[in-house]
Design a protein around this motif. Structure first.
Motif, PDB file in Angstrom:
ATOM      1  N   PHE A  84       0.820  -1.214   0.000  1.00  0.00           N
ATOM      2  CA  PHE A  84       0.000   0.000   0.000  1.00  0.00           C
ATOM      3  C   PHE A  84       0.854   1.264   0.000  1.00  0.00           C
ATOM      4  N   LYS A  85       2.139   1.157   0.338  1.00  0.00           N
ATOM      5  CA  LYS A  85       2.990   2.334   0.485  1.00  0.00           C
ATOM      6  C   LYS A  85       3.134   3.163  -0.800  1.00  0.00           C
ATOM      7  N   ASN A 134       8.568  -1.872   3.553  1.00  0.00           N
ATOM      8  CA  ASN A 134       7.805  -1.590   2.329  1.00  0.00           C
ATOM      9  C   ASN A 134       7.994  -0.160   1.834  1.00  0.00           C
ATOM     10  N   PRO A 150      -4.750  -2.618   9.335  1.00  0.00           N
ATOM     11  CA  PRO A 150      -3.541  -2.851  10.136  1.00  0.00           C
ATOM     12  C   PRO A 150      -3.010  -1.533  10.700  1.00  0.00           C
ATOM     13  N   ILE A 151      -2.319  -1.631  11.830  1.00  0.00           N
ATOM     14  CA  ILE A 151      -1.748  -0.436  12.469  1.00  0.00           C
ATOM     15  C   ILE A 151      -0.239  -0.581  12.582  1.00  0.00           C
ATOM     16  N   ALA A 152       0.502   0.341  11.972  1.00  0.00           N
ATOM     17  CA  ALA A 152       1.938   0.482  12.248  1.00  0.00           C
ATOM     18  C   ALA A 152       2.092   1.789  13.026  1.00  0.00           C
ATOM     19  N   SER A 153       2.161   2.938  12.293  1.00  0.00           N
ATOM     20  CA  SER A 153       2.127   4.235  12.987  1.00  0.00           C
ATOM     21  C   SER A 153       0.691   4.651  13.283  1.00  0.00           C
ATOM     22  N   GLY A 154      -0.263   3.985  12.614  1.00  0.00           N
ATOM     23  CA  GLY A 154      -1.676   4.321  12.770  1.00  0.00           C
ATOM     24  C   GLY A 154      -2.171   5.330  11.747  1.00  0.00           C
ATOM     25  N   SER A 155      -1.267   5.844  10.916  1.00  0.00           N
ATOM     26  CA  SER A 155      -1.644   6.878   9.946  1.00  0.00           C
ATOM     27  C   SER A 155      -2.728   6.386   8.986  1.00  0.00           C
ATOM     28  N   GLN A 156      -2.511   5.204   8.420  1.00  0.00           N
ATOM     29  CA  GLN A 156      -3.459   4.681   7.444  1.00  0.00           C
ATOM     30  C   GLN A 156      -4.880   4.615   8.018  1.00  0.00           C
ATOM     31  N   SER A 205       6.622  -5.222   9.159  1.00  0.00           N
ATOM     32  CA  SER A 205       6.113  -4.002   8.519  1.00  0.00           C
ATOM     33  C   SER A 205       5.219  -3.207   9.472  1.00  0.00           C
ATOM     34  N   LEU A 206       4.719  -3.863  10.512  1.00  0.00           N
ATOM     35  CA  LEU A 206       3.860  -3.167  11.485  1.00  0.00           C
ATOM     36  C   LEU A 206       4.578  -2.917  12.805  1.00  0.00           C
ATOM     37  N   GLU A 214       1.411 -10.741   2.854  1.00  0.00           N
ATOM     38  CA  GLU A 214       2.563 -10.639   3.754  1.00  0.00           C
ATOM     39  C   GLU A 214       2.034 -10.713   5.198  1.00  0.00           C
ATOM     40  N   ALA A 257       1.525  -8.585   7.428  1.00  0.00           N
ATOM     41  CA  ALA A 257       0.507  -7.590   7.810  1.00  0.00           C
ATOM     42  C   ALA A 257      -0.893  -8.068   7.411  1.00  0.00           C
ATOM     43  N   THR A 302      -2.389  -5.389   2.912  1.00  0.00           N
ATOM     44  CA  THR A 302      -1.593  -4.239   2.490  1.00  0.00           C
ATOM     45  C   THR A 302      -0.254  -4.601   1.862  1.00  0.00           C
TER      46      THR A 302
HETATM   47  C1  LIG Z   1       3.270   0.768   6.436  1.00  0.00           C
HETATM   48  C2  LIG Z   1       2.352  -0.378   6.380  1.00  0.00           C
HETATM   49  C3  LIG Z   1       1.074  -0.349   6.983  1.00  0.00           C
HETATM   50  C4  LIG Z   1       0.453   0.779   7.771  1.00  0.00           C
HETATM   51  O1  LIG Z   1       1.223   1.771   8.197  1.00  0.00           O
HETATM   52  P1  LIG Z   1       0.720   3.032   9.053  1.00  0.00           P
HETATM   53  O2  LIG Z   1       2.016   3.570   9.549  1.00  0.00           O
HETATM   54  O3  LIG Z   1      -0.158   2.528  10.156  1.00  0.00           O
HETATM   55  O4  LIG Z   1       0.027   3.943   8.124  1.00  0.00           O
HETATM   56  C5  LIG Z   1       0.273  -1.454   6.807  1.00  0.00           C
HETATM   57  N1  LIG Z   1       0.681  -2.525   6.128  1.00  0.00           N
HETATM   58  C6  LIG Z   1       1.882  -2.586   5.545  1.00  0.00           C
HETATM   59  C7  LIG Z   1       2.254  -3.816   4.802  1.00  0.00           C
HETATM   60  C8  LIG Z   1       2.765  -1.525   5.637  1.00  0.00           C
HETATM   61  O5  LIG Z   1       3.958  -1.603   5.038  1.00  0.00           O
END
Ligand SMILES: *Cc1c(COP(=O)(O)O)cnc(C)c1O
Length: 428
Positions: free
Chosen positions: A127-128, A154, A256-262, A319-320, A366, A368, A396
């Protein structure tokens, strides 16, 4: 935060980013001109794009979108990009498949319609590409010559590819111990790729330092000083899902949440579609998904806290693996406001879910994607997610980048090239 990152703005008159009107603070609402800044000069809160959407006729806008290109630029009127963006060299990501996942629905007991938004179909297989495409336009507008980022994997590939196509230099920073597939995917585009001895959070801190240093002059960090622009790219997921459902919001979505931005921008995208009259104002619930080995937002949600306590990540879902997620508190707000939840799953459950999705729908996700499918299953079992409602699950990224996660998967049998051997193996 370095003082320079707050004070440094460019001449807004020369910046053309379409409907983007200004930057506005998510905490205090203070507005500043468009520029490569990300923190409020009044309260240090995060800045986001404020738009001028006045004067849009809903049906005209709908027609314009529907007759637009089969990529994210069909939504250019709703993004911080110039109107002629589709003519510039970029990777044209988006318009990925929304897969009606009837087999998976049967397996999980979902009766209200289950869809997988499969963002592994983007140019660098995650998704990046959506967010980088926005940041690239901002970098062009502000005259940056080097594209950079801190990445969990990613993003590094997406920045490398976008810079290559746009003819910019790239230099990206990753934790040194990422999956081989992610490293190769990021390095192959020919930019500089730097491994840092530390976690993603260390990498991110280092990038903030570099921005404040003369060495970072002319560098656009897509997820740091260009973050307000970058983040808007995630809205296109919301727009596409709604349009692909026939201009309708899903009743439930698992993100999914990594930084939470999405997650926060999917909510922003849905809100804009409602405000613009492109979809009916119907309730939707947003669910956040994390890996147990990096679950700071899920832990805060379950404890009823408003603040997110940082963790040191230890999970296969690299990735998360952001232990100190910048948008964590906003995610908590959205999950609570919409009636959703935040949940986490173990590494074992992630692997099971990757295999479940592959076996039922022919989609190889993957880690995530294992997290979102695994969390969906868990939320249904716990009675939190309603199986009678239309549900969208995000995938994603692409399983080919995280092969180690399913390393035990392989040959059913090895036989000699004759029928006897085939029968002996019990394959008939
Ligand atoms: C970066 C990423 C996300 C979500 O990232 P946020 O920082 O929450 O916006 C989700 N899935 C994958 C595979 C990513 O690489």
């Amino acid at each position: 935060m370095a003082a320079q990152t707050v004070a440094r703005t460019t001449d807004s008159d020369s910046v053309n980013l379409g409907p983007a009107a200004a930057l506005s603070c998510r905490e205090c609402g203070h507005r500043v001109p468009l520029g490569p800044v990300f923190a409020c000069e009044e309260c240090f809160g995060p800045l986001e794009i404020a738009y001028d959407f006045s004067g849009y006729d809903t049906e005209e806008l709908r027609k314009r979108i529907e007759s637009g290109p089969a990529n994210i630029w069909r939504y250019a009127p709703l993004l911080p990009v110039p109107a002629d963006v589709a003519d510039k060299p970029n990777l044209n990501p988006g318009w990925t498949k929304l897969v009606q996942a009837d087999n998976l629905a049967r397996e999980l007991g979902v009766t209200g319609g289950l869809f997988v938004k499969d963002d592994s179909g983007n140019p660098t297989h995650s998704f990046k590409d959506r967010v980088v495409a926005q940041a690239l336009e901002a970098a062009r507008a502000f005259g940056f010559t080097t594209l950079s980022c801190s990445s969990t994997g990613n993003l590094a590939g997406a920045v490398g590819a976008a810079a290559a196509r746009a003819g910019l230099r790239s230099c990206v920073f990753i934790p040194h111990d990422l999956e081989q597939g992610k490293v190769v995917m990021a390095a192959v585009y020919g930019g500089d790729l730097v491994g840092i001895e530390g976690t993603y959070d260390d990498v991110n801190r280092f990038c903030s330092e570099l921005i404040g240093d003369p060495a970072g002059e002319g560098w656009g960090f897509v997820n740091v000083n260009l973050r307000p622009y970058y983040a808007e790219g995630s809205k296109t997921l919301a727009y596409e899902i709604a349009e692909q459902l026939g201009w309708r919001l899903p009743e439930q979505i698992v993100v999914p949440i990594a930084s939470g931005s999405q997650l926060t921008k999917i909510d922003k995208g849905f809100q804009e579609l409602i405000r613009l009259g492109l979809v009916e104002d119907a309730p939707y619930k947003i669910f956040g998904a994390q890996a147990e080995g990096c679950s700071p937002v899920s832990a805060a949600f379950k404890a009823g806290h408003d603040v997110v306590r940082p963790q040191k990540p230890d999970t296969i879902a690299k990735s998360l693996a952001i232990g100190n997620p910048a948008d964590g508190p906003y995610v908590l707000d959205i999950a609570r406001r919409t009636g959703g939840a935040v949940e986490d799953v173990t590494d074992e459950q992630i692997v099971d879910a990757i295999k479940l999705l592959a076996r039922t729908e022919g989609i190889f996700a993957e880690t995530a994607g294992g997290v979102t499918v695994g969390v969906t299953r868990k939320l249904i079992e716990n009675g939190v997610l309603d199986p009678s409602k239309t549900t969208v699950v995000l995938n994603t990224g692409d399983g080919l980048k995280t092969l180690d996660a399913v390393a035990g998967t392989g040959l059913t049998a090895t036989i000699r090239p004759n029928l006897d051997s085939f029968h002996e193996a019990g394959l008939a």
